[in-house]
Design an enzyme around this catalytic site. Structure first.
Site, PDB file in Angstrom:
ATOM      1  CG  HIS A 132      -4.072   1.160   9.463  1.00 15.20           C
ATOM      2  ND1 HIS A 132      -3.385   0.730   8.353  1.00 15.20           N
ATOM      3  CD2 HIS A 132      -3.131   1.501  10.376  1.00 15.20           C
ATOM      4  CE1 HIS A 132      -2.092   0.831   8.577  1.00 15.20           C
ATOM      5  NE2 HIS A 132      -1.906   1.285   9.803  1.00 15.20           N
ATOM      6  CG  ASP A 134      -0.288  -0.779  12.668  1.00 18.52           C
ATOM      7  OD1 ASP A 134      -0.145  -0.414  11.494  1.00 18.52           O
ATOM      8  OD2 ASP A 134      -0.434   0.013  13.611  1.00 18.52           O
ATOM      9  CG  ASP A 244       0.243   4.454   9.904  1.00 18.27           C
ATOM     10  OD1 ASP A 244       0.283   5.689  10.072  1.00 18.27           O
ATOM     11  OD2 ASP A 244       0.465   3.644  10.808  1.00 18.27           O
ATOM     12  CG  HIS A 451       3.773   0.715   8.233  1.00 18.00           C
ATOM     13  ND1 HIS A 451       2.695   0.171   7.589  1.00 18.00           N
ATOM     14  CD2 HIS A 451       3.290   1.282   9.351  1.00 18.00           C
ATOM     15  CE1 HIS A 451       1.599   0.400   8.288  1.00 18.00           C
ATOM     16  NE2 HIS A 451       1.936   1.077   9.370  1.00 18.00           N
TER      17      HIS A 451
END
Length: 906
Positions: A132, A134, A244, A451
């Site tokens: 994951h 970001d 997420d 996000h």
């Protein structure tokens, strides 16, 4: 051999929880970021030692996790006891070969226990490597580019070492960064994709927020993501991979299907703070009735006995397969994430030992796509969940970092207008409609809808970077609009909306002027600027309306009557409280008093100290602390005339913050506007504007992308209680069958509705991970709109659009005076007009049904438009467009409309 080393010492990260002290990751201590490399060693792996450790780790975890009455556990314990008797625990006590031989013997002892197989009913874990990533969070985007490169290089190396290993990358934007910044690494990625081992599947450009992002922008996330993977790798994603994000709009299933995406995967609902979501695998049905297959997969765990028995079987862990009658499969996306890293070789070695090991779920590698296909192939009737996937957490991300959110709404509005003007000018001239000038602006917006960026949960550097980029976007969009519209030569206004409107127009004219057949009024705004308010101008959809102004003020008298703290408008009898709020509001059309309890526009404030996530959360106990706030400092009448009545007020709130506000009553509308400047200094404070009304309804409507959702106004159970703060876009409406009130806004998203009270969140002062809080001066508008009749397009939706999208002053040259398109059903909203992605003499028209009811409408096109086709959201035509279009509730339709090339016209 060349060896390249990259050093990164870190940067300040204040933390995430309230009052969290600065630790080694952050703070002012420069020594925390000072490291000295004394030795650089190149080591070789002793495979025997590694294999022994992996074998032992698996059996130790089995002994830890299995039921103490299990015969399998007893056998494992016997094996471990035999290993203890076989092994030399101190390598220094014996010579190296003797110690290594004891490892070989111990492995031989463990081999039978590791060879025991499962029965036919064992659950299954599908494994997939993933990291994951970001796009920004506790680091800026520039560091994310480097994190991606390091992570991907590691994964490609692991693929060379482990033929069975598979990896998934989701955000197309990150892949495009690799293509631009690391072309050699990108070519290795392309080879792995072609081999079927590197899965490009996620569908969107970045893993975006799904609450705050507007409908058209959400479509563009998919459009950019899908077109990139199709054009670069020859594949289209079939999975929306979004682990997420802080909640999932009920508009998503229809948009997914519009791009051929039929599977939805996330992990986030396991984070709920109040209720456990009822399913892990289910059919998710959106507001229009479209459904997709959804699965809650797992990240942040190892593919080892402990991780799998926790996350699949539910041994000592909350997030597991609770509904074992529905499915016995779960996807495990293992690997370090948030800041990248991904799987390590130790994880893959451990997974090898779990392929079919008695006591653990049966393990196999899979792609996300094939896993979802296998669920579908089970032929089960999965349970259905209808509506939004509301995350019972991180509610403060609807409000915090308000300038980032305002820039987002303004950018969505500006790009809507710019694309429309581009198409109008192209159709009028017969030139191809080209969207190239908008593409870099869209890319900036899409990245900044990530996000953690748009919700405002990043470090200061990432927030500042976002504001710089979106401010530059707004400036460039404004320049391009002005170049086409030429407002300095104003001959009228362009209506950027797809319906006729008569709301008040505000023009950049600083002297008193009048217009035949219309009412005008020169208004002085806060700060001294003057504008000309024009009432009664009827504007047709998507077209230019000429306006003739003549020197001299309008001689019409005021339509308002004030006496003391009372005001009579054409629509209401109003009384102000000593504190400056509206203590009585009687609708003259019905005689109904709307004020109940607190005066309308009462400021409420509370201490806001969440239990865990400072910049993310507003906790339920914060709502219990809300109290009326606001000390009136000044109040004056700033305008009184034939168009509007304006009351200018100043309050102090939250101890040291200041609200400066114009309360505007309109002569042609019951709408009451609150044009606001907030000088915010609140730290760990929440500020709301509350409208305590006499309207009673069991549910309120809040606008989401391409429609609205009804949420309870009661708090009867834990599900209702958890939704004490929810998301709305342009409106929140509370309606009885024959009457209602709506609260409109131009850049706010957080709202609470309980009973007859609607409270819009104006500011949140979280201090982590940005220790500055949200200190600053901000401007925004909201409005109170009473309406006769219940909720419908005319009473709420159209006024909300008009409140957001102002008429655009223009010279009129090169713009049509006839509507580009027209529909005859009020509840069909022409939302977007844009150039086709592939250019040419055609444009895209996107429409949707906005009330939640069936609609049938005739579509009328401007002269020069030669044909229309129904398209999917990738803009691929699939059928001719009929003369009459039918819409199911909240259905979105995309049309490709061709127009005449003037050069080919005789």
């Amino acid at each position: 051999m060349d060896v390249a080393l990259e050093f990164y010492a870190g940067h300040p990260v204040p933390g995430r929880a309230p009052f969290e002290p600065d630790g080694p990751l952050g703070g002012e201590d420069a020594e925390a970021f000072s490291f000295q490399a004394q030795d650089i060693l190149i080591c070789t792996k002793n495979q025997l030692v590694a294999d022994f450790l992996f074998d032992l780790r698996v059996l130790l975890q089995l002994a830890e996790m299995l039921d103490e009455n299990s015969f399998r556990r007893a056998g494992v314990l016997n094996t471990l006891a035999q290993v203890h008797r076989t092994l030399y625990l101190s390598p220094q006590a014996v010579d190296r070969e003797t110690w290594l031989e004891s490892l070989r013997a111990a492995r031989a002892v463990m081999a039978p226990a590791l060879a025991c197989r499962n029965g036919d009913s064992a659950p299954r874990a599908a494994l997939l490597g993933h990291s994951h990533m970001d796009t920004a969070w506790l680091w800026p985007t520039a560091e994310t580019v480097r994190k991606n490169a390091r992570t991907i290089a590691n994964q490609l190396s692991l693929m060379e070492q482990y033929p069975e290993y598979r990896f998934l990358q989701s955000a197309s934007c990150h892949t495009a960064w690799m293509q631009r910044e690391y072309p050699a690494l990108f070519e290795r990625m392309r080879e792995a994709v072609a081999q079927g081992r590197y899965e490009m599947n996620g569908a969107v450009w970045v893993e975006c927020d799904c609450n705050l992002v507007g409908g058209e922008a959400l479509i563009r996330q998919f459009l950019w993501g899908q077109r990139y993977t199709r054009d670069t790798f020859g594949v289209l994603s079939d999975c929306f991979w979004l682990p997420d994000t802080f909640g999932y709009s009920a508009a998503i299933p229809q948009i997914m299907r519009g791009f051929g995406v039929k599977y939805f995967l996330t992990t986030k609902l396991a984070w709920n703070d109040t209720n456990t979501f009822p399913y892990e695998t289910f059919t998710w049905r959106g507001i229009d009735g479209t459904d997709v297959l959804a699965h809650f997969f797992v990240m942040d765990t190892w593919p080892d006995p402990k991780g799998l028995l926790e996350r699949v079987n539910g041994v000592g862990y909350r997030d597991c397969l609770h509904n074992k009658q529905i499915s016995h499969q779960r996807l495990i996306a293992f690997g370090y994430g948030d800041g990248g890293g991904g799987p390590q070789f130790e994880m893959i070695e451990t997974a090898r030992r779990l392929a079919d090991l008695e006591g653990c779920p049966r393990v196999r590698y899979s792609s996300a796509s094939k896993f979802m296909q296998s669920l579908e192939a089970e032929g089960r009737e999965f349970p259905e969940y209808r509506g939004e996937l509301y995350l019972e957490l991180h509610r403060g991300t609807l409000t915090g970092k308000q300038q980032i959110k305002k820039n987002n709404r303004m950018a969505e509005t500006a790009l809507h207008d710019l694309e429309l003007v581009t198409v109008l000018a192209a159709v009028h001239s017969g030139a191809p409609a080209c969207g190239a000038a908008c593409r870099p602006l869209w890319e900036t917006l899409l990245v900044n809808q990530f996000h953690d960026i748009l919700p405002g949960s990043c470090i200061p550097e990432a927030h500042d970077e976002s504001l710089r980029q979106t401010t530059a976007l707004l400036e460039e969009a404004g320049r391009r609009l002005d170049a086409t519209l030429r407002p300095e030569q104003m001959g009228g206004v362009l209506n950027p909306l797809g319906f006729a409107r008569t709301d008040t127009v505000y023009l950049p004219v600083n002297t008193a002027m009048h217009a035949p057949g219309l009412r005008t009024q020169l208004v002085e705004l806060r700060g001294g600027a003057r504008v000309l308010a024009v009432a009664g101008l009827r504007q047709q959809p998507f077209s230019f309306t000429p306006l003739s102004l003549c020197a001299g003020a309008d001689e019409a008298s005021s339509l308002f009557h004030a006496c003391g703290n009372r005001l009579e408008t054409p629509f209401a009898l109003v009384r102000f409280s000593p504190g400056g709020a509206i203590s009585s509001f009687v609708d003259r059309r019905t005689g109904r008093e709307l004020c109940a309890g607190l005066p309308l526009n009462t400021f409420l404030s509370a201490e806001d100290v969440p239990a865990a996530w400072d910049g993310w959360d507003v906790d339920a106990d914060c709502m219990e602390k809300l109290r009326p706030d606001g000390v009136l400092q000044s109040r004056m009448v700033a305008a009184d005339g034939p168009v509007e009545y304006r009351v200018r007020c100043t309050w102090t709130v939250c101890g040291g913050s200041v609200v400066r506000q114009d309360i505007i009553f309109h002569a042609d509308s019951p709408l009451v506007e609150f044009d606001t400047e907030l000088e915010w200094h609140g730290k760990h404070r929440l500020l709301k504007a509350a409208f305590d009304t006499t309207v009673q309804a069991p549910a309120a409507r809040q606008e989401i992308q391409f429609g609205c959702i009804q949420r309870p106004t009661t708090r009867n159970d834990s599900l209702e209680q958890a939704k004490f703060e929810v998301c709305c876009h342009k409106y929140a409406d509370l309606s009885e069958p024959s009457y209602g009130v709506a609260l409109l806004n131009d850049c706010k998203y957080g709202v609470s509705v309980e009973g007859g009270r609607i409270a819009l969140s104006l500011a949140k002062g979280g201090m982590r991970p940005d220790p500055r809080g949200d200190e600053g001066v901000y401007t925004f508008r909201y409005a109170f709109l009473p309406h006769t009749g219940g909720f419908c397009a005319q009473s709420v939706v159209r006024p909300a659009y008009a409140f957001q999208y102002a008429a655009l002053p223009a010279s009129g040259e090169g713009l049509p005076s006839e509507p580009l398109v027209r529909v005859d059903a009020a509840n069909v909203m022409p939302e977007t007009v844009k150039p086709c992605e592939d250019g040419g003499h055609a444009f895209i028209l996107r429409l949707y049904e906005c009330e939640g009811s069936y609609a049938r409408t005739r579509l009328s096109l401007a002269p020069g438009c030669s044909g229309a086709q129904l398209c999917d959201m990738l803009e691929q035509p699939f059928a001719p467009c009929p003369a009459d279009l039918e819409f199911r509730p909240f259905e979105i339709k995309t049309l490709r409309i061709t127009y005449t090339d003037r050069e080919d016209t005789p």
